[in-house]
Design a protein around this motif. Structure first.
Motif, mmCIF file in Angstrom:
data_model
loop_
_atom_site.group_PDB
_atom_site.id
_atom_site.type_symbol
_atom_site.label_atom_id
_atom_site.label_comp_id
_atom_site.label_asym_id
_atom_site.label_seq_id
_atom_site.Cartn_x
_atom_site.Cartn_y
_atom_site.Cartn_z
ATOM 1 N N VAL A 168 0.776 -1.025 -0.024
ATOM 2 C CA VAL A 168 -0.141 0.174 -0.094
ATOM 3 C C VAL A 168 1.007 1.194 -0.180
ATOM 4 C CG1 VAL A 168 -1.757 1.313 1.244
ATOM 5 C CG2 VAL A 168 -1.846 -0.940 1.013
ATOM 6 N N GLU A 169 1.971 1.105 0.730
ATOM 7 C CA GLU A 169 2.839 2.282 0.818
ATOM 8 C C GLU A 169 3.474 2.528 -0.690
ATOM 9 O OE1 GLU A 169 3.439 -0.252 2.759
ATOM 10 O OE2 GLU A 169 2.165 0.588 4.410
ATOM 11 N N HIS A 170 3.716 1.595 -1.320
ATOM 12 C CA HIS A 170 4.140 1.685 -2.623
ATOM 13 C C HIS A 170 3.167 2.458 -3.682
ATOM 14 C CE1 HIS A 170 5.707 -0.001 -6.562
ATOM 15 N NE2 HIS A 170 6.895 0.519 -6.011
ATOM 16 N N ASP A 171 1.782 1.801 -3.338
ATOM 17 C CA ASP A 171 0.840 2.534 -4.090
ATOM 18 C C ASP A 171 0.854 4.107 -3.909
ATOM 19 O OD1 ASP A 171 0.435 -0.144 -5.113
ATOM 20 O OD2 ASP A 171 -1.173 -0.469 -3.902
ATOM 21 N N ILE A 172 0.675 4.432 -2.697
ATOM 22 C CA ILE A 172 0.561 5.720 -2.086
ATOM 23 C C ILE A 172 1.570 6.658 -2.824
ATOM 24 C CG2 ILE A 172 0.349 7.437 -0.221
ATOM 25 C CD1 ILE A 172 -1.127 4.958 1.108
ATOM 26 N N LYS A 173 2.920 6.150 -2.921
ATOM 27 C CA LYS A 173 4.071 6.845 -3.330
ATOM 28 C C LYS A 173 3.802 6.991 -5.064
ATOM 29 C CE LYS A 173 8.841 6.345 -3.366
ATOM 30 N NZ LYS A 173 10.082 5.393 -3.235
ATOM 31 N N LYS A 174 3.186 6.074 -5.602
ATOM 32 C CA LYS A 174 3.232 6.188 -6.951
ATOM 33 C C LYS A 174 2.024 6.986 -7.114
ATOM 34 C CE LYS A 174 1.754 1.852 -8.893
ATOM 35 N NZ LYS A 174 1.242 0.950 -7.558
ATOM 36 N N GLY A 175 1.018 7.001 -6.496
ATOM 37 C CA GLY A 175 -0.190 7.716 -6.600
ATOM 38 C C GLY A 175 -1.429 6.888 -7.395
ATOM 39 N N TRP A 176 -1.178 5.582 -7.393
ATOM 40 C CA TRP A 176 -2.178 5.161 -8.101
ATOM 41 C C TRP A 176 -2.164 3.466 -7.828
ATOM 42 C CZ3 TRP A 176 -0.320 1.498 -11.932
ATOM 43 C CH2 TRP A 176 0.915 1.494 -12.307
ATOM 44 N N SER A 177 -3.132 2.778 -8.323
ATOM 45 C CA SER A 177 -3.285 1.357 -8.072
ATOM 46 C C SER A 177 -4.290 0.725 -9.235
ATOM 47 C CB SER A 177 -3.320 1.056 -6.572
ATOM 48 O OG SER A 177 -3.894 -0.341 -6.340
ATOM 49 N N GLY A 178 -3.938 -0.359 -9.706
ATOM 50 C CA GLY A 178 -4.561 -1.249 -10.519
ATOM 51 C C GLY A 178 -4.775 -0.874 -11.889
ATOM 52 N N VAL A 179 -4.743 -1.691 -12.787
ATOM 53 C CA VAL A 179 -4.670 -1.575 -14.284
ATOM 54 C C VAL A 179 -5.769 -2.416 -14.743
ATOM 55 C CG1 VAL A 179 -3.318 -1.735 -16.356
ATOM 56 C CG2 VAL A 179 -2.443 -1.135 -14.032
ATOM 57 N N GLN A 180 -6.417 -2.274 -16.036
ATOM 58 C CA GLN A 180 -7.260 -3.346 -16.703
ATOM 59 C C GLN A 180 -6.490 -3.988 -17.625
ATOM 60 O OE1 GLN A 180 -10.368 -3.881 -15.513
ATOM 61 N NE2 GLN A 180 -10.270 -2.075 -14.241
ATOM 62 N N ALA A 181 -6.577 -5.243 -17.537
ATOM 63 C CA ALA A 181 -6.114 -6.098 -18.918
ATOM 64 C C ALA A 181 -6.546 -5.934 -19.948
ATOM 65 C CB ALA A 181 -6.411 -7.789 -18.439
ATOM 66 N N ILE A 182 -5.931 -6.191 -20.934
ATOM 67 C CA ILE A 182 -6.164 -5.964 -22.532
ATOM 68 C C ILE A 182 -7.567 -6.534 -22.695
ATOM 69 C CG2 ILE A 182 -5.793 -6.250 -25.077
ATOM 70 C CD1 ILE A 182 -4.013 -3.896 -23.422
ATOM 71 N N PRO A 183 -8.381 -5.972 -23.455
ATOM 72 C CA PRO A 183 -9.756 -6.884 -23.505
ATOM 73 C C PRO A 183 -9.331 -8.044 -24.305
ATOM 74 C CG PRO A 183 -10.068 -4.580 -24.000
ATOM 75 C CD PRO A 183 -8.493 -4.720 -23.724
ATOM 76 N N ARG A 184 -10.065 -9.236 -24.003
ATOM 77 C CA ARG A 184 -9.787 -10.533 -24.527
ATOM 78 C C ARG A 184 -10.949 -11.069 -25.196
ATOM 79 N NH1 ARG A 184 -6.612 -13.490 -19.691
ATOM 80 N NH2 ARG A 184 -5.047 -11.880 -19.398
ATOM 81 N N LYS A 185 -10.825 -11.301 -26.599
ATOM 82 C CA LYS A 185 -11.851 -12.067 -27.101
ATOM 83 C C LYS A 185 -12.102 -13.403 -26.567
ATOM 84 C CE LYS A 185 -12.916 -14.103 -31.781
ATOM 85 N NZ LYS A 185 -13.040 -13.790 -33.084
ATOM 86 N N ILE A 186 -12.964 -14.055 -26.277
ATOM 87 C CA ILE A 186 -13.487 -15.129 -25.558
ATOM 88 C C ILE A 186 -14.487 -16.102 -26.390
ATOM 89 C CG2 ILE A 186 -14.906 -14.314 -23.699
ATOM 90 C CD1 ILE A 186 -13.438 -15.795 -21.799
ATOM 91 N N TRP A 187 -14.165 -17.410 -26.404
ATOM 92 C CA TRP A 187 -14.911 -18.419 -26.905
ATOM 93 C C TRP A 187 -14.791 -19.740 -26.662
ATOM 94 C CZ3 TRP A 187 -10.692 -16.412 -29.278
ATOM 95 C CH2 TRP A 187 -9.621 -17.077 -29.788
ATOM 96 N N LEU A 188 -15.767 -20.665 -26.904
ATOM 97 C CA LEU A 188 -15.397 -22.148 -26.558
ATOM 98 C C LEU A 188 -14.488 -22.677 -27.225
ATOM 99 C CD1 LEU A 188 -16.670 -23.951 -24.449
ATOM 100 C CD2 LEU A 188 -18.610 -24.554 -26.107
ATOM 101 N N ASP A 189 -13.728 -23.453 -26.782
ATOM 102 C CA ASP A 189 -12.792 -24.370 -27.437
ATOM 103 C C ASP A 189 -13.633 -25.611 -27.934
ATOM 104 O OD1 ASP A 189 -10.060 -25.496 -28.182
ATOM 105 O OD2 ASP A 189 -10.250 -27.031 -26.695
ATOM 106 N N LYS A 190 -12.749 -26.259 -29.056
ATOM 107 C CA LYS A 190 -13.309 -27.360 -29.836
ATOM 108 C C LYS A 190 -13.549 -28.495 -29.032
ATOM 109 C CE LYS A 190 -10.330 -27.758 -33.591
ATOM 110 N NZ LYS A 190 -9.642 -26.341 -33.711
#
Ligand code: DQQ
Length: 572
Positions: A338-360
């Motif tokens: 948490v100290e690290h997050d406060i120091k950099k002033g932010w926390s959290g990123v979203q993953a690159i959106p992924r296309k998702i489907w059912l495997d064969k």
């Protein structure tokens, strides 16, 4: 009723197209906002193409959707600092899911039913393409309840203003329904049954049994809890952010959340509060019994399937009706203090959106970064097909190794020496931490060293090992963060997954999206995904390097390798 209130009143009634209800207007301005500033000027961990707000805390992706050709992402956000709290629904929009513009927060505490926080939820497209948000509010008594909000102006594709139903909360724990008031949250996208009745599930628990509580409604306003949950599982604890959706049994196209039919299976994903991991099952949803039954062998807990075997939580899919894809968003939380997050002033990123489907195989899902990310690729570098000798390393030069996309395929020339998989080696994460990147094997470890310093004091190793298990071969994929940073103060857990490919007959592929402090890796063309959050101290910006390596005793053939520098996206 004042003129403006009357206008909103009529708007809400028209929106839902049924009974007349009164509504409350959204506020536009946050009162008493204190914004935190980072205490550190250097920002080596901010990302170049992953979604993040300019500062402060972000967690779950909420209510993603496409409306009039514009993609919307809402997210759990603390406007006052880099730690969790004061939660509102922040809002950004995009035309390509890569470049984003920010808007004012869409939903924030303003009613009794959400005065202590606006927690996660989802969007549903009502008939006529009208979006509606169901979200969890925290009431003055800390009870978790479910609320409704709709756009103020449907002709605005950016949907910047939302109005809340004056009937909120629409779903609440009571003495009669005996719902646990501190474990009742995160409504899914609702779906319409053949009887034209809406259904939605809410995550919950009773004692240590995880539950997906089912509610039904004719008009999206009056909801009734069903006696039985849609699904439940003992010993799993609180189910956060459930996601329930249909998938086509053939092809890679997504389908709308209300789709039913003979060529449809269903997926139920739950985020387990206790482990902070997500699990999904593939199964059958029976509208007559209102039950979802996972297929044989599919479980909602530790030995079950995960979207991602690294840092990835509170995810949510939506159906992109423009390109007919189902797209997955997930929150990558920090591995730092948490100290690290406060120091950099932010926390959290979203993953690159992924296309998702059912495997064969119909036994698992497949995920792949949305094609739009490829627009950011520049300066392609290619390796000719070549052997990586035992104990060798080859630098991939000519790309910005701190912001890159790399795809590599391996072919194994000789299987004879493969190590035998011991019967007890069933936990891939444990196996990866025992057999870290520096432990020599026969077929592996081979793969990539990313975010690596020139002299290899720091690197994140993403690699495979191949074992023999009776007549077949088993592929283990690992992401080893133990050497990712000289800073000792971070979580450096090594992650692992088994990849369902047959290396005897198929090439083994690995793709990694590298973005300063994130490594998102896709093994076996998206059959196993591992996301790592790392904080290099040397391998920063131009000092980052990228290598292919083989520390096994047997040679490995690289059949193709392409790497690209990725341009910075315009984000918020
Ligand atoms: N985050 C939200 C909750 C959800 C949790 C609060 C999951 O609604 O259960 O910020 O990360």
């Amino acid at each position: 009723m004042a003129g403006s209130s009357l206008g909103l009143f009529l708007l809400f009634s028209l929106f839902l197209g049924q009974c007349v209800v009164e509504l409350e207007a959204s506020h536009r301005v946050f009162q008493n906002l204190q914004t935190s500033e980072p205490t550190s000027e250097s920002q080596p961990y901010r990302t170049g193409f992953h979604f993040q707000p300019p500062k402060n805390w972000m967690n779950d992706p909420n209510g993603p959707m496409v409306y009039k050709g514009i993609y919307h992402l809402f997210y759990q956000y603390n406007p006052k600092g880099a730690v969790w709290g004061n939660i509102v629904w922040a809002h950004s929009t995009s035309t390509d899911l890569i470049n984003w513009i920010p808007h004012d927060a869409a939903i924030y505490p303003s009613q009794k039913s959400d005065i202590k926080g606006c927690w996660s939820g989802s969007t549903t497209m009502l008939p006529g393409g009208k979006p509606a948000i169901l979200y969890t509010g925290i009431d003055p008594n800390d009870k978790q309840v479910q609320n409704l909000a709709v756009p103020k102006n449907l002709s605005d594709p950016y949907l910047t203003e939302w109005v809340k139903s004056p009937k909120n909360p629409l779903m609440a724990p009571t003495a009669i329904n005996q719902i646990n008031a501190s474990s009742f949250r995160d409504p899914t996208t609702a779906w319409l049954g053949p009887d034209r009745i809406w259904r939605v599930i809410i995550g919950s628990k009773i004692n240590y049994k995880g539950l997906a509580i089912l509610y039904r409604s004719k008009n999206f306003v009056n909801w009734t809890a069903s006696k039985q949950p849609l699904h439940s599982a003992e010993h799993t604890g609180m189910w956060e952010c459930p996601d329930f959706y249909p998938v086509a049994t053939e092809g890679v196209y997504g389908v709308d959340t209300s789709t039913k039919g003979s060529s449809i299976k269903h997926v139920l994903k739950v985020s387990l509060d206790d482990t902070k991991h997500e699990y999904y099952t593939i199964g059958t949803y029976d509208t007559a019994t209102e039950k979802y039954v996972p297929d044989e062998g599919q479980v909602d807990s530790d030995s079950g399937l995960r979207y991602d075997y690294g840092k990835f939580y509170a995810s949510k899919t939506f159906f992109d009706s423009v390109t007919l894809r189902r797209i997955l968003w997930g929150w990558i939380n920090e591995s730092s203090s948490v100290e690290h997050d406060i120091k950099k002033g932010w926390s959290g990123v979203q993953a690159i959106p992924r296309k998702i489907w059912l495997d064969k195989s119909v036994k698992q899902l497949v995920q792949w970064p949305i094609a739009e990310i490829e627009k950011l690729r520049v300066n392609q570098v290619k390796f000719p097909s070549k052997f990586l000798k035992a104990g060798s390393i080859a630098e991939v030069k000519g790309v910005t190794a701190s912001q890159a996309d790399i795809e590599v395929s391996f072919k194994i020339a000789e299987f004879e020496k493969a190590e035998v998989l011991e019967p007890g080696w069933t936990n891939p994460q444990l196996l990866c931490s025992q057999k870290s990147a520096s432990v020599k094997g026969a077929l592996g470890p081979f793969g990539l060293l990313v975010l690596s310093s020139k002299s290899l004091e720091e690197y994140t190793a993403v690699y495979f090992r191949i074992f023999k298990d009776h007549e077949k071969y088993v592929v283990l994929m690992c992401s080893d963060q133990s050497r990712s940073s000289l800073d000792a103060d971070n979580d450096k857990t090594t992650y692992g997954a088994f990849v369902n490919v047959d290396p005897l007959h198929e090439e083994l592929s690995l793709r990694s999206l590298i973005d300063h402090s994130i490594v998102e890796s896709f093994g076996g063309k998206g059959k196993a995904c591992i996301t790592a959050r790392v904080y290099p101290t040397l391998a920063i910006d131009d000092d980052a390097h990228l290598y292919a390596f083989n520390y096994g005793t047997e040679k490995i053939n690289i059949t193709s390798l392409s790497a690209w520098s990725l341009k910075k996206a315009q984000i918020n």
